[in-house]
Design an enzyme around this catalytic site. Structure first.
Site, PDB file in Angstrom:
ATOM      1  N   ALA A  92      23.956 -18.272  18.277  1.00 50.14           N
ATOM      2  CA  ALA A  92      23.614 -17.540  19.509  1.00 50.14           C
ATOM      3  C   ALA A  92      24.832 -17.367  20.409  1.00 50.14           C
ATOM      4  CB  ALA A  92      22.512 -18.281  20.261  1.00 50.14           C
ATOM      5  N   GLU A 114      28.844 -14.573  18.469  1.00 55.77           N
ATOM      6  CA  GLU A 114      29.077 -13.116  18.507  1.00 55.77           C
ATOM      7  C   GLU A 114      28.873 -12.553  19.900  1.00 55.77           C
ATOM      8  OE1 GLU A 114      29.249 -10.189  16.178  1.00 55.77           O
ATOM      9  OE2 GLU A 114      28.415 -11.010  14.347  1.00 55.77           O
ATOM     10  N   SER A 141      29.491 -13.943  22.886  1.00 53.53           N
ATOM     11  CA  SER A 141      30.688 -14.132  23.714  1.00 53.53           C
ATOM     12  C   SER A 141      31.839 -13.286  23.166  1.00 53.53           C
ATOM     13  CB  SER A 141      31.124 -15.599  23.724  1.00 53.53           C
ATOM     14  OG  SER A 141      30.057 -16.401  24.139  1.00 53.53           O
ATOM     15  N   CYS A 186      19.194 -17.349  28.754  1.00 50.32           N
ATOM     16  CA  CYS A 186      20.264 -17.947  27.943  1.00 50.32           C
ATOM     17  C   CYS A 186      20.645 -19.363  28.374  1.00 50.32           C
ATOM     18  CB  CYS A 186      21.506 -17.058  27.994  1.00 50.32           C
ATOM     19  SG  CYS A 186      22.848 -17.709  27.011  1.00 50.32           S
ATOM     20  N   GLU A 219      34.043 -19.157  29.547  1.00 46.74           N
ATOM     21  CA  GLU A 219      34.932 -18.467  28.594  1.00 46.74           C
ATOM     22  C   GLU A 219      35.397 -17.131  29.152  1.00 46.74           C
ATOM     23  OE1 GLU A 219      32.679 -20.118  24.579  1.00 46.74           O
ATOM     24  OE2 GLU A 219      32.730 -17.980  24.937  1.00 46.74           O
TER      25      GLU A 219
END
Ligand code: HEM
Length: 412
Positions: free
Chosen positions: A248, A251, A253, A361, A370
């Site tokens: 999850a 991809e 991020s 999320c 990030e």
């Protein structure tokens, strides 16, 4: 139902708009124009999807939040009218274990509680120096190599898997194994290769969880080990959860890093705001606006009404499928005036790029860390960064669950 009635029903379905709707090539960042038009024309309307079924489509911000936070709305994919994304996800459904993503009520809350500690603010704050170091190292390597280079393979893909490895507590010596299998599990050359990588990761995590029972540390694997020891979670559930986090969080991020970079390169006056600031608040605000503007979780969150519910004056009957369209809600002009304008100074905190309600999320603080670090570092370290091609040559991931670019050739 008589044959004639059935024909009338299928004729009526054929008249409905097909979903998802195509994006316009004029602005690859904009949600499909026809979906946006539904805000005014039919904020809650039936659409036709790939298998001919006709779920409801929700496009307004307020309606979307109401649906996603309603306990009578189910995320389970075992309902007969569940609106699957496509044929492949429908076929695979019977073979996939139920994960946090498709659980409801108390079962979902129990698994979700297992992730409270790992994603606490304190833990994420502790991971930030490692995110910064990995970002700087990857940029050093990029600069030392030939230009042009692909930013997806150089930065966007490796950073999230390094970070999830860090959060889980994968020892440094195993990073290479973990990263290799993460990439294979997420983007396999063949289905067999993907399955083998997934099995390798599950076995690895199960062994790590067992070994951490005696010597717990401050990381997710140790948390899960303690839960297993306390009998709250089986070792299999714990390993599935570890792999779910990886899948999850990888991809999504990665797409946000690469697509966000492209959006900024195409809006140089906005890019300058990030390049010229060292104020973390400006960078954090800019990140929220990029999340809103790009809303990469684009093919609609899929649900089923477990009871009759009324949304915006419309009754949705028990068992009917529902699709909530996050990009449309994030471009709702009632909440975000001139939504088509990328404005890094806008207050975008109400966005629903990470969805809303109980399934919102769980990794959003890690994703924010990030993205803030990447957007706040990349343009300051490489102020001359530019596209090494034209935007019409870029291939977009229109058909995939997370929107993004396949490659991003850059030079400096
Ligand atoms: C920019 C990056 C990300 C975006 C846009 C994103 C988006 C989303 C969205 C829209 C959902 C809701 C799904 C639904 O309601 O059906 C979700 C759920 C989830 N996300 Fe993320 N995500 C991101 C990064 C991450 C990261 C880094 C992790 C973990 C390391 C993660 C782990 C999860 C998990 C486990 C769920 C399921 C939560 C639940 O069902 O209770 N995500 N994500």
């Amino acid at each position: 139902m008589s044959d004639k009635q059935a024909d009338t029903v299928s004729d009526a379905a054929a008249e409905l708009p097909q979903y998802p709707m195509p994006r316009s090539s004029a602005c690859p960042f904009a949600p499909p124009q026809a979906t946006l038009a539904m805000h005014d024309e039919q904020p809650l309307a039936k659409v036709r999807i790939w298998d001919g079924s006709t779920p409801w489509l929700v496009t307004r911000h307020a309606d979307l939040r109401a649906v996603l936070s309603d306990p009578r709305v189910s995320a389970s994919d075992r309902w007969p009218n569940y609106p699957y994304f496509n044929e492949k996800t429908a076929e695979g459904a019977q073979h996939r274990p139920t994960t946090i993503i498709n659980m409801d009520g108390e079962e979902h809350a129990r698994i979700r509680r297992m992730l409270t500690r790992p994603f606490m603010f304190k833990r994420i704050a502790a991971v930030r120096p490692a995110v910064q170091k990995s970002t700087d190292d990857l940029i050093d390597t990029l600069l030392a190599g030939p230009a042009p280079a692909d930013l997806v393979t150089a930065l966007a893909l490796p950073l999230p898997s390094l970070m999830i490895g860090e959060l889980l507590g994968v020892p440094y010596t195993d990073h290479e194994f973990f990263q290799r299998n993460s990439s294979l599990a997420i983007s396999p050359e063949s289905q067999e290769e993907g399955i083998q990588a997934m099995i390798a990761l599950m076995q690895y995590l199960a062994e790590m969880i067992q070994s951490k029972t005696a010597n717990p540390e401050e990381n997710v694997i140790s948390d899960l080990a303690q839960r297993v020891q306390a009998g709250e979670l089986s070792i299999n559930e714990a390993a599935v959860l570890g792999v779910t986090l990886l899948v999850a969080g990888h991809e999504t991020s990665a797409n946000m890093i690469a697509l966000g970079t492209l959006a900024l390169l195409e809006h140089p006056e906005q890019l300058a705001i990030l390049r010229d600031t060292d104020d973390p608040k400006v960078v954090a605000n800019a990140t929220e606006e990029l999340l809103r503007y790009l809303t990469i979780a684009h093919p609609g969150q899929r649900r089923t009404a477990a009871e009759d519910i009324e949304i915006g004056g419309q009754v949705i009957r028990q068992g009917e499928g529902i699709i909530t369209d996050l990009p449309a809600a994030n471009w709702d002009p009632e909440v975000f005036p001139e939504p088509e304008r990328l404005d890094l100074h806008r207050d975008a905190r109400q966005h629903v790029a990470f969805a809303f309600g109980p399934h919102q999320c769980v990794g959003q603080q890690l994703a924010r860390a990030e993205l803030q670090i990447v957007y706040g570092t990349l343009f300051r370290r490489i102020p001359t960064l530019r596209l090494a091609t034209t935007i019409d040559q870029i291939k977009f991931k229109s058909e995939e669950l997370a929107y993004g670019v396949r490659t991003l050739p850059v030079t400096w």
